[in-house]
Motif scaffolding. Sequence first.
Motif, mmCIF file in Angstrom:
data_model
loop_
_atom_site.group_PDB
_atom_site.id
_atom_site.type_symbol
_atom_site.label_atom_id
_atom_site.label_comp_id
_atom_site.label_asym_id
_atom_site.label_seq_id
_atom_site.Cartn_x
_atom_site.Cartn_y
_atom_site.Cartn_z
ATOM 1 N N ALA A 94 -5.223 1.343 -7.761
ATOM 2 C CA ALA A 94 -4.818 0.766 -9.040
ATOM 3 C C ALA A 94 -3.334 1.007 -9.295
ATOM 4 O O ALA A 94 -2.628 0.130 -9.813
ATOM 5 N N ARG A 95 -2.836 2.171 -8.934
ATOM 6 C CA ARG A 95 -1.417 2.478 -9.107
ATOM 7 C C ARG A 95 -0.563 1.562 -8.234
ATOM 8 O O ARG A 95 0.439 0.986 -8.699
ATOM 9 N N GLU A 96 -0.940 1.414 -6.981
ATOM 10 C CA GLU A 96 -0.186 0.543 -6.080
ATOM 11 C C GLU A 96 -0.210 -0.902 -6.567
ATOM 12 O O GLU A 96 0.800 -1.612 -6.513
ATOM 13 N N LEU A 97 -1.351 -1.346 -7.075
ATOM 14 C CA LEU A 97 -1.455 -2.714 -7.575
ATOM 15 C C LEU A 97 -0.535 -2.923 -8.763
ATOM 16 O O LEU A 97 0.171 -3.936 -8.854
ATOM 17 N N ALA A 98 -0.501 -1.957 -9.677
ATOM 18 C CA ALA A 98 0.366 -2.072 -10.845
ATOM 19 C C ALA A 98 1.839 -2.062 -10.443
ATOM 20 O O ALA A 98 2.648 -2.829 -10.974
ATOM 21 N N GLU A 99 2.181 -1.215 -9.471
ATOM 22 C CA GLU A 99 3.578 -1.129 -9.039
ATOM 23 C C GLU A 99 4.036 -2.410 -8.362
ATOM 24 O O GLU A 99 5.191 -2.834 -8.517
ATOM 25 N N GLU A 100 3.166 -3.051 -7.603
ATOM 26 C CA GLU A 100 3.561 -4.227 -6.835
ATOM 27 C C GLU A 100 3.500 -5.514 -7.639
ATOM 28 O O GLU A 100 4.240 -6.452 -7.366
ATOM 29 N N THR A 101 2.601 -5.598 -8.613
ATOM 30 C CA THR A 101 2.399 -6.857 -9.336
ATOM 31 C C THR A 101 2.819 -6.796 -10.797
ATOM 32 O O THR A 101 2.985 -7.839 -11.432
ATOM 33 N N GLY A 102 2.947 -5.596 -11.364
ATOM 34 C CA GLY A 102 3.226 -5.467 -12.778
ATOM 35 C C GLY A 102 2.014 -5.648 -13.658
ATOM 36 O O GLY A 102 2.119 -5.632 -14.890
ATOM 37 N N ASP A 131 5.779 -13.194 -10.459
ATOM 38 C CA ASP A 131 6.433 -12.988 -9.171
ATOM 39 C C ASP A 131 6.490 -11.494 -8.899
ATOM 40 O O ASP A 131 6.826 -10.698 -9.787
ATOM 41 N N PRO A 132 6.180 -11.087 -7.668
ATOM 42 C CA PRO A 132 6.130 -9.650 -7.376
ATOM 43 C C PRO A 132 7.520 -9.040 -7.256
ATOM 44 O O PRO A 132 8.502 -9.728 -6.969
ATOM 45 N N GLN A 133 7.576 -7.736 -7.468
ATOM 46 C CA GLN A 133 8.796 -6.966 -7.292
ATOM 47 C C GLN A 133 8.580 -5.986 -6.142
ATOM 48 O O GLN A 133 7.589 -5.266 -6.122
ATOM 49 N N ALA A 134 9.517 -5.985 -5.190
ATOM 50 C CA ALA A 134 9.372 -5.099 -4.038
ATOM 51 C C ALA A 134 9.443 -3.645 -4.472
ATOM 52 O O ALA A 134 10.254 -3.274 -5.324
ATOM 53 N N GLY A 135 8.578 -2.818 -3.898
ATOM 54 C CA GLY A 135 8.595 -1.392 -4.178
ATOM 55 C C GLY A 135 9.780 -0.709 -3.522
ATOM 56 O O GLY A 135 10.616 -1.332 -2.850
ATOM 57 N N THR A 136 9.847 0.604 -3.680
ATOM 58 C CA THR A 136 11.014 1.361 -3.213
ATOM 59 C C THR A 136 11.160 1.335 -1.695
ATOM 60 O O THR A 136 12.282 1.453 -1.190
ATOM 61 N N ASP A 137 10.060 1.200 -0.945
ATOM 62 C CA ASP A 137 10.153 1.226 0.511
ATOM 63 C C ASP A 137 10.036 -0.163 1.117
ATOM 64 O O ASP A 137 9.849 -0.302 2.324
ATOM 65 N N ALA A 138 10.161 -1.218 0.305
ATOM 66 C CA ALA A 138 10.043 -2.587 0.785
ATOM 67 C C ALA A 138 11.339 -3.335 0.503
ATOM 68 O O ALA A 138 12.017 -3.111 -0.491
ATOM 69 N N ALA A 139 11.693 -4.258 1.433
ATOM 70 C CA ALA A 139 12.907 -5.046 1.268
ATOM 71 C C ALA A 139 12.676 -6.270 0.408
ATOM 72 O O ALA A 139 13.607 -6.781 -0.215
ATOM 73 N N ALA A 140 11.443 -6.778 0.386
ATOM 74 C CA ALA A 140 11.119 -7.979 -0.386
ATOM 75 C C ALA A 140 9.617 -8.064 -0.537
ATOM 76 O O ALA A 140 8.855 -7.395 0.177
ATOM 77 N N ALA A 141 9.187 -8.890 -1.485
ATOM 78 C CA ALA A 141 7.756 -9.127 -1.700
ATOM 79 C C ALA A 141 7.576 -10.567 -2.123
ATOM 80 O O ALA A 141 8.447 -11.146 -2.783
ATOM 81 N N GLY A 195 0.835 -1.201 0.000
ATOM 82 C CA GLY A 195 0.000 0.000 0.000
ATOM 83 C C GLY A 195 0.863 1.242 0.000
ATOM 84 O O GLY A 195 2.092 1.167 -0.114
ATOM 85 N N GLY A 196 0.227 2.381 0.150
ATOM 86 C CA GLY A 196 0.976 3.626 0.160
ATOM 87 C C GLY A 196 0.064 4.823 0.347
ATOM 88 O O GLY A 196 -1.167 4.690 0.384
ATOM 89 N N PHE A 197 0.676 5.975 0.453
ATOM 90 C CA PHE A 197 -0.068 7.206 0.666
ATOM 91 C C PHE A 197 -0.745 7.651 -0.630
ATOM 92 O O PHE A 197 -0.211 7.469 -1.726
ATOM 93 N N VAL A 198 -1.915 8.218 -0.480
ATOM 94 C CA VAL A 198 -2.667 8.752 -1.616
ATOM 95 C C VAL A 198 -2.066 10.086 -2.021
ATOM 96 O O VAL A 198 -1.866 10.976 -1.179
ATOM 97 N N ARG A 199 -1.767 10.230 -3.298
ATOM 98 C CA ARG A 199 -1.189 11.473 -3.795
ATOM 99 C C ARG A 199 -2.240 12.578 -3.839
ATOM 100 O O ARG A 199 -3.442 12.304 -3.944
#
Length: 232
Positions: free
Chosen positions: A62-70, A109-119, A48-52
């Motif tokens: 939808a943005r967070e979902l795309a960033e985390e799952t591709g 397979d998920p890719q960790a976002g900028t503030d996450a160490a792994a996913a 998840g993350g903060f709403v812009r």
Amino acid sequence: MAGYDPSAFPAVAVTVDLVVLTVRNGALCVLVVRRGEDPFAGREALPGGFVRPDEDLLAAAARELAEETGLAPGTAHLEQLASYGAPDRDPRMRVVTVAHLALVADPPDPQAGTDAAAARWAPVDEVLPGLAFDHDRVLRDGVDRARAKLEYTALAASFCRAGFTVAELRRVYEAVWGRPLDPRNFHRKVTSAAGFLEATGETTTRDGGRPAQLYRRGPATLLHPPLLRADS
């Protein structure tokens, strides 16, 4: 508003959290991230993350979902789940989160976002309890919503690839509901539910044995009659 004093109210941040569910190896799995920063550094949590400032809630989810799952926007079922606003749910400040439920089929397979160490995709039973913040509660609410929706809507097909067999659909129900179902009874119910399934005209042997008919999701959104857990 008469008597309103903005200084009497502390600032409140708004976030979106995602309960992203899929079925892998016969188990209901959820996307979790290992936090790379405080608070709860090293603990797993829901993505998840903060709403812009320029986003509405669904766009942020939808943005967070795309960033985390591709996954491209619109390729997964996404709906608002619930809001959570306990004063102490985030130790940094007052944060209200609007959780969303996503159902995805055969995700990468998920890719960790900028503030996450792994996913990773993890079986729901493996990560509960133990998630950071109040995410245990959020995840349980998401699973409960998914279980209920499979009774009266066609959303189970959201867990399936474009062409699926009745056996593959049954394994989705078994994973989400957490119990085995009678194959013949299930086949009769899903093929008689108006508009639930459409035959593709193709068959497959990937389940082994005789060729099985391939289906896609039909036009129905609600199931008539519903597939009640108590009757299955």
